[in-house]
Each structure stands twice: as structure tokens, then as C-alpha cells.
Design a protein around this motif. Structure first.
Motif, PDB file in Angstrom:
ATOM      1  N   THR A 116       0.829  -1.204   0.000  1.00  0.00           N
ATOM      2  CA  THR A 116       0.000   0.000   0.000  1.00  0.00           C
ATOM      3  C   THR A 116       0.864   1.255   0.000  1.00  0.00           C
ATOM      4  N   ARG A 117       1.925   1.252   0.789  1.00  0.00           N
ATOM      5  CA  ARG A 117       2.832   2.412   0.830  1.00  0.00           C
ATOM      6  C   ARG A 117       3.562   2.585  -0.494  1.00  0.00           C
ATOM      7  N   ASP A 118       3.939   1.466  -1.112  1.00  0.00           N
ATOM      8  CA  ASP A 118       4.602   1.547  -2.419  1.00  0.00           C
ATOM      9  C   ASP A 118       3.662   2.136  -3.465  1.00  0.00           C
ATOM     10  N   ALA A 119       2.405   1.750  -3.407  1.00  0.00           N
ATOM     11  CA  ALA A 119       1.434   2.260  -4.367  1.00  0.00           C
ATOM     12  C   ALA A 119       1.237   3.767  -4.205  1.00  0.00           C
ATOM     13  N   LYS A 120       1.235   4.252  -2.970  1.00  0.00           N
ATOM     14  CA  LYS A 120       1.127   5.693  -2.731  1.00  0.00           C
ATOM     15  C   LYS A 120       2.330   6.428  -3.325  1.00  0.00           C
ATOM     16  N   ALA A 121       3.512   5.863  -3.141  1.00  0.00           N
ATOM     17  CA  ALA A 121       4.718   6.503  -3.661  1.00  0.00           C
ATOM     18  C   ALA A 121       4.697   6.544  -5.189  1.00  0.00           C
ATOM     19  N   ASP A 122       4.248   5.457  -5.822  1.00  0.00           N
ATOM     20  CA  ASP A 122       4.166   5.428  -7.289  1.00  0.00           C
ATOM     21  C   ASP A 122       3.168   6.453  -7.800  1.00  0.00           C
ATOM     22  N   ALA A 123       2.017   6.560  -7.134  1.00  0.00           N
ATOM     23  CA  ALA A 123       1.003   7.533  -7.552  1.00  0.00           C
ATOM     24  C   ALA A 123       1.523   8.957  -7.407  1.00  0.00           C
ATOM     25  N   LEU A 124       2.281   9.211  -6.354  1.00  0.00           N
ATOM     26  CA  LEU A 124       2.834  10.550  -6.153  1.00  0.00           C
ATOM     27  C   LEU A 124       3.848  10.891  -7.245  1.00  0.00           C
ATOM     28  N   ARG A 125       4.703   9.959  -7.579  1.00  0.00           N
ATOM     29  CA  ARG A 125       5.695  10.218  -8.627  1.00  0.00           C
ATOM     30  C   ARG A 125       5.011  10.523  -9.955  1.00  0.00           C
ATOM     31  N   GLN A 126       3.948   9.790 -10.272  1.00  0.00           N
ATOM     32  CA  GLN A 126       3.226  10.058 -11.510  1.00  0.00           C
ATOM     33  C   GLN A 126       2.597  11.446 -11.482  1.00  0.00           C
ATOM     34  N   ARG A 127       2.054  11.841 -10.329  1.00  0.00           N
ATOM     35  CA  ARG A 127       1.449  13.177 -10.216  1.00  0.00           C
ATOM     36  C   ARG A 127       2.499  14.265 -10.390  1.00  0.00           C
ATOM     37  N   LEU A 128       3.674  14.054  -9.848  1.00  0.00           N
ATOM     38  CA  LEU A 128       4.702  15.090  -9.893  1.00  0.00           C
ATOM     39  C   LEU A 128       5.367  15.202 -11.257  1.00  0.00           C
ATOM     40  N   GLU A 129       5.161  14.215 -12.115  1.00  0.00           N
ATOM     41  CA  GLU A 129       5.726  14.306 -13.463  1.00  0.00           C
ATOM     42  C   GLU A 129       5.132  15.493 -14.225  1.00  0.00           C
ATOM     43  N   GLY A 130       3.946  15.928 -13.835  1.00  0.00           N
ATOM     44  CA  GLY A 130       3.311  17.052 -14.508  1.00  0.00           C
ATOM     45  C   GLY A 130       3.666  18.403 -13.924  1.00  0.00           C
ATOM     46  N   ILE A 131       4.515  18.432 -12.900  1.00  0.00           N
ATOM     47  CA  ILE A 131       4.911  19.705 -12.281  1.00  0.00           C
ATOM     48  C   ILE A 131       6.166  20.230 -12.963  1.00  0.00           C
ATOM     49  N   ASP A 132       6.048  21.400 -13.500  1.00  0.00           N
ATOM     50  CA  ASP A 132       7.187  22.009 -14.195  1.00  0.00           C
ATOM     51  C   ASP A 132       7.989  22.884 -13.241  1.00  0.00           C
ATOM     52  N   ARG A 133       8.302  22.359 -12.081  1.00  0.00           N
ATOM     53  CA  ARG A 133       9.095  23.071 -11.085  1.00  0.00           C
ATOM     54  C   ARG A 133      10.140  22.121 -10.520  1.00  0.00           C
ATOM     55  N   ARG A 134      11.207  22.677  -9.992  1.00  0.00           N
ATOM     56  CA  ARG A 134      12.220  21.857  -9.328  1.00  0.00           C
ATOM     57  C   ARG A 134      11.600  21.226  -8.087  1.00  0.00           C
ATOM     58  N   HIS A 135      11.772  19.917  -7.925  1.00  0.00           N
ATOM     59  CA  HIS A 135      11.177  19.259  -6.772  1.00  0.00           C
ATOM     60  C   HIS A 135      11.938  17.978  -6.421  1.00  0.00           C
ATOM     61  N   ASP A 136      11.791  17.582  -5.169  1.00  0.00           N
ATOM     62  CA  ASP A 136      12.316  16.320  -4.661  1.00  0.00           C
ATOM     63  C   ASP A 136      11.215  15.642  -3.860  1.00  0.00           C
ATOM     64  N   VAL A 137      11.308  14.329  -3.754  1.00  0.00           N
ATOM     65  CA  VAL A 137      10.358  13.558  -2.951  1.00  0.00           C
ATOM     66  C   VAL A 137      11.105  12.901  -1.812  1.00  0.00           C
ATOM     67  N   ARG A 138      10.594  13.079  -0.616  1.00  0.00           N
ATOM     68  CA  ARG A 138      11.168  12.454   0.580  1.00  0.00           C
ATOM     69  C   ARG A 138      10.133  11.465   1.130  1.00  0.00           C
ATOM     70  N   ARG A 139      10.339  10.195   0.876  1.00  0.00           N
ATOM     71  CA  ARG A 139       9.412   9.181   1.380  1.00  0.00           C
ATOM     72  C   ARG A 139       9.789   8.838   2.811  1.00  0.00           C
ATOM     73  N   CYS A 140       8.805   8.927   3.705  1.00  0.00           N
ATOM     74  CA  CYS A 140       9.045   8.674   5.127  1.00  0.00           C
ATOM     75  C   CYS A 140       8.065   7.608   5.606  1.00  0.00           C
ATOM     76  N   ASP A 141       8.547   6.396   5.833  1.00  0.00           N
ATOM     77  CA  ASP A 141       7.740   5.315   6.390  1.00  0.00           C
ATOM     78  C   ASP A 141       8.091   5.190   7.866  1.00  0.00           C
ATOM     79  N   ALA A 142       7.139   5.515   8.733  1.00  0.00           N
ATOM     80  CA  ALA A 142       7.471   5.534  10.163  1.00  0.00           C
ATOM     81  C   ALA A 142       6.203   5.457  10.992  1.00  0.00           C
ATOM     82  N   TYR A 143       6.383   5.189  12.295  1.00  0.00           N
ATOM     83  CA  TYR A 143       5.262   5.247  13.233  1.00  0.00           C
ATOM     84  C   TYR A 143       4.795   6.691  13.359  1.00  0.00           C
TER      85      TYR A 143
END
Length: 325
Positions: A116-143
Motif C-alpha cells: 500500500t505504501r509503495d502504491a502511494k509513492a508510485d502515484a505521487l511520482r506520476q502526479r509530480l511528473e506534470g509539475i514544471d518546477r524543481r522538486h524532490d520527494v522524501r518518502r518517510c515510512d514511520a510510526y
């Protein structure tokens, strides 16, 4: 070093030989930097430099409210040519959750959560492909508690943190927002849940009280305030106004904002029993695109038990909020 009359004389230009020597030194430095054959650009002195946001943090969690957060982040980044750091907060269930449900943290359950967490990360990366701005993704899996600590830590390295409004839909508490405000010590831009096409706010309502929280919020909002067509500094009277005690904190803030070229109008609202109602109504009446306010002027426990301006704004505002403390 100059003292007393010498300092005043130097300021007024009564020591021309020192003034000329200083100007020659500056000219030599500039020529060495840009090259003697290049034209020297004119610099206008005395105009107020516009404040800006250059580093944004957006906190998302894979829910339906992410779209509004990312849309506002993209709009602000485009306006200020800012970088976007996206924190994907993936909550890992505590072993206590399985124990409470009479389950053991079996491999199948753990694997399902990871997928489920992997699927969220994949969906986010696809969404950010349409952003024409400099960006980074920080995935945080934690309690949960660790996620709030990470959010606070990341917010300290950003000019503005963008989060979804709590107390609605899938968000039932304000722990992430409070981590940014209290542990991170940074301002938060809180967006409503409804997806929209965000634009730079032309009208801004600032809820004024003579408190450190309000002063921090105004400072954090300065890039918006300087670019707004109109800013309303709104005071909701609770008890005797400070001006009646021969104090002028609001007048001082008006002068401060004027020196930053903020187009300002002052409004006193004495007829409201609850400041949150007054600010929300003022936002609607003026067509504001943003409300700026100090957050949690009293303890979070008292806000929860007795209610408070911050909690009511978070529960009911249909406009973005910029909060700080």
C-alpha cells in the motif's frame, strides 16, 4: 571608527576626502568583479526589496486531500521560483494496533501494508511528473510519532510548509500541523480540502493581536502581503482596546507594514463575540484569498477543551490560512 559629531559629519558627507576614497574603493571592487570594460549597471537605492519564498515543503499522505496541497505548492513555487520538497508521510501501523485487534503482525499483513505504501509513492511520482518546477520527494515510512518529528525537522529547512486542513474528511487531528508550528517553529500554509486552481491572493485578511504569534505570522506572510492588491489589518476587540490605555501596538504594526510597501487598510471589529467568526466573515466580505493569523495563543489543551480561534479557523475556514506561533 567615528564617534559623536564625527559620525554625524561623515553621514552628512562633510568629510569629502573620506567619502571619495570610499567610493573609489567600491568602484575598484565592482570593476574587478564585472570587468573594467563592462557597463556598470545602475542600482536603485531606497526601494523596498520584495520578500520571497525559495524553499517549500509540502506534506502529503496519499489521501484525496493531496491534490489540493500539491496544487497550492505548485502555484506558490511558480510565483516565487521556489523549489518544492514533497514529504510523503506513510504511517506504519504500530504493533499495538495488531495486538488490539487480536492479530499478530504476520508476514502477510506487513507485506500488504508495504505494498500500500509503495502504491502511494508510485502515484505521487506520476502526479509530480506534470509539475514544471524543481522538486524532490522524501518518502518517510514511520510510526505516527516519528512522522511528526520528521515533519518538524524538514520544516525547519523550508521557508513555508504546506499542509492540508485538519478536522475534516480523512484528517481528524492536527498533529502534523502542530509539529510544524511547535516543534519545527515554522509557519504553515493550510489549504482547504477542495481541489481548485490556486492563484496568488490579491486580497489578504490579517487577524491582528499584539502577540508574538501574530508578529511571527505577519513576518512569515510578508511575500504575500507585499504582492497583494489590498491587505486588511483586522482587530477584533476583546475587552478594552490597547489604544484606550494610550498604547499603540496596532499603529506601530501599520507603520512597519507601510515601510515594507504593503497596501494596507485598518479595520476594528468590536461587535463580535468570537474572533474566528469575525475573521471568517471578513474574509468572505472582502473577497480575500488568504487569512493570516497567529496560532495557539493559549495552550493546545485549552484550545481543545474550551475551543479557540485557531481550532475554529482550522475547522471552518474555506480559505487558505497562514499560521505561525
Amino acid at each position: 571608527m567615528l564617534f559623536g559629531r564625527q559620525e554625524e559629519a561623515a553621514r552628512r558627507g562633510l568629510f569629502p576626502e573620506k567619502r571619495e576614497a570610499t567610493m573609489r574603493a567600491i568602484s575598484n571592487i565592482v570593476n574587478a568583479t564585472i570587468g573594467a570594460d563592462e557597463p556598470l549597471q545602475t542600482v536603485t537605492v531606497g526601494r523596498v526589496a520584495a520578500a520571497s519564498y525559495r524553499d517549500l515543503l509540502s506534506i502529503v499522505d496519499g489521501s484525496a486531500t493531496d491534490e489540493a496541497v500539491l496544487a497550492h505548492a505548485e502555484s506558490i513555487a511558480e510565483t516565487f521560483d521556489a523549489h518544492i520538497e514533497v514529504m510523503l508521510a506513510n504511517e506504519v501501523p504500530s504493533p499495538a494496533v495488531y495486538a488490539a485487534e487480536g492479530l499478530g503482525p504476520t508476514y502477510a499483513l506487513i507485506e500488504a501494508e508495504r505494498e500500500t505504501r509503495d502504491a502511494k509513492a508510485d502515484a505521487l511520482r506520476q502526479r509530480l511528473e506534470g509539475i514544471d518546477r524543481r522538486h524532490d520527494v522524501r518518502r518517510c515510512d514511520a510510526y505516527p510519532g516519528e512522522l511528526q518529528r520528521l515533519a518538524a525537522s524538514l520544516s525547519r529547512c523550508a521557508d513555508l510548509t504546506i499542509v492540508s486542513r485538519p478536522y475534516g474528511r480523512q484528517h481528524h487531528d492536527a498533529t502534523t500541523l502542530e509539529a510544524v508550528l511547535f516543534e519545527g517553529g515554522r509557519a504553515a500554509y493550510v489549504v482547504p480540502h477542495e481541489p481548485c486552481k490556486p492563484v496568488l491572493p490579491e486580497v489578504v485578511v490579517v487577524g491582528w493581536r499584539d502577540t508574538p504569534e501574530c508578529a511571527q505570522a505577519i513576518g512569515a506572510a510578508m511575500p504575500f502581503l507585499q504582492r497583494a492588491r489590498q491587505v486588511y489589518l483586522v482587530s477584533v476587540t476583546e475587552g478594552e482596546p490597547a489604544e484606550a490605555r494610550r498604547q499603540e501596538p496596532m499603529a506601530d504594526m501599520v507603520r512597519h507594514l507601510a515601510r515594507h510597501d504593503v497596501k494596507l487598510e485598518v479595520r476594528h471589529l468590536p461587535e463580535w463575540s468570537h474572533p474566528a467568526d469575525a475573521l471568517l466573515n471578513e474574509g468572505r466580505m472582502t473577497g480575500a484569498g488568504l487569512i493570516v493569523a497567529g496560532a495557539y495563543g493559549r495552550s493546545r489543551l485549552r484550545e481543545w477543551i474550551l475551543g479557540g480561534v485557531t481550532r475554529e479557523l482550522l475547522k471552518r475556514s474555506e480559505l487558505p490560512l497562514l499560521l505561525a506561533r
